[in-house]
Design a protein around this motif. Sequence first.
Motif, PDB file in Angstrom:
ATOM      1  N   ALA A  89       9.200 -15.183  34.286  1.00 51.70           N
ATOM      2  CA  ALA A  89       8.148 -14.263  33.846  1.00 51.70           C
ATOM      3  C   ALA A  89       6.803 -14.849  34.219  1.00 51.70           C
ATOM      4  O   ALA A  89       6.662 -16.074  34.324  1.00 51.70           O
ATOM      5  CB  ALA A  89       8.215 -14.026  32.340  1.00 51.70           C
ATOM      6  N   THR A 132       1.757  -8.612  32.885  1.00 52.06           N
ATOM      7  CA  THR A 132       3.001  -9.381  32.861  1.00 52.06           C
ATOM      8  C   THR A 132       4.008  -8.865  33.882  1.00 52.06           C
ATOM      9  O   THR A 132       3.964  -7.712  34.309  1.00 52.06           O
ATOM     10  CB  THR A 132       3.652  -9.341  31.472  1.00 52.06           C
ATOM     11  OG1 THR A 132       3.921  -7.971  31.120  1.00 52.06           O
ATOM     12  CG2 THR A 132       2.755  -9.972  30.417  1.00 52.06           C
ATOM     13  N   TYR A 171       8.417  -9.583  34.779  1.00 52.13           N
ATOM     14  CA  TYR A 171       9.640 -10.230  34.320  1.00 52.13           C
ATOM     15  C   TYR A 171      10.747 -10.088  35.359  1.00 52.13           C
ATOM     16  O   TYR A 171      10.849  -9.071  36.058  1.00 52.13           O
ATOM     17  CB  TYR A 171      10.139  -9.585  33.024  1.00 52.13           C
ATOM     18  CG  TYR A 171       9.248  -9.783  31.837  1.00 52.13           C
ATOM     19  CD1 TYR A 171       8.271  -8.846  31.523  1.00 52.13           C
ATOM     20  CD2 TYR A 171       9.366 -10.907  31.027  1.00 52.13           C
ATOM     21  CE1 TYR A 171       7.434  -9.020  30.433  1.00 52.13           C
ATOM     22  CE2 TYR A 171       8.547 -11.089  29.927  1.00 52.13           C
ATOM     23  CZ  TYR A 171       7.576 -10.132  29.642  1.00 52.13           C
ATOM     24  OH  TYR A 171       6.756 -10.318  28.554  1.00 52.13           O
ATOM     25  N   LYS A 231      14.450  -8.954  31.165  1.00 53.41           N
ATOM     26  CA  LYS A 231      13.687  -7.830  30.615  1.00 53.41           C
ATOM     27  C   LYS A 231      14.312  -7.350  29.313  1.00 53.41           C
ATOM     28  O   LYS A 231      15.526  -7.185  29.215  1.00 53.41           O
ATOM     29  CB  LYS A 231      13.644  -6.692  31.628  1.00 53.41           C
ATOM     30  CG  LYS A 231      12.663  -6.907  32.759  1.00 53.41           C
ATOM     31  CD  LYS A 231      12.647  -5.726  33.726  1.00 53.41           C
ATOM     32  CE  LYS A 231      11.672  -5.966  34.861  1.00 53.41           C
ATOM     33  NZ  LYS A 231      11.702  -4.866  35.860  1.00 53.41           N
TER      34      LYS A 231
END
Length: 117
Positions: free
Chosen positions: A49, A57, A59, A64
């Motif tokens: 991440a 952000t 991931y 996730k």
Amino acid sequence: QVQLVESGGGLVQPGGSLRLSCAASGSSFGVNVMAWYRQAPGNQRDLVASITSGLSTNYADSVKGRFTISRDNAKNTVYLQMNSLKPEDTAVYYCNVMLFPSRTRYWGQGTQVTVSS
């Protein structure tokens, strides 16, 4: 120069939670991206991440909905909250900072996360 100090790894049972922390110190950071990578034995180091200084952000698909990255810009610290941990999450987790515009990267020393019953 930037120094990164990680903490929070350990042994946890499947389904459990851990929170990793990484405190950065040293040069002025300016615009940067902070991230967590992980590397299991025999595997390459992969992105888990990332989070920008503007709090955007990103991931890996495998985490996730289970992991959450956050940061405290005042403390130059990034966190990784890991929930619903699975044995395949077992790896050494590394903190990373990339500075802009130089794109210089710095790495932490790594912290072991083991998910096992």
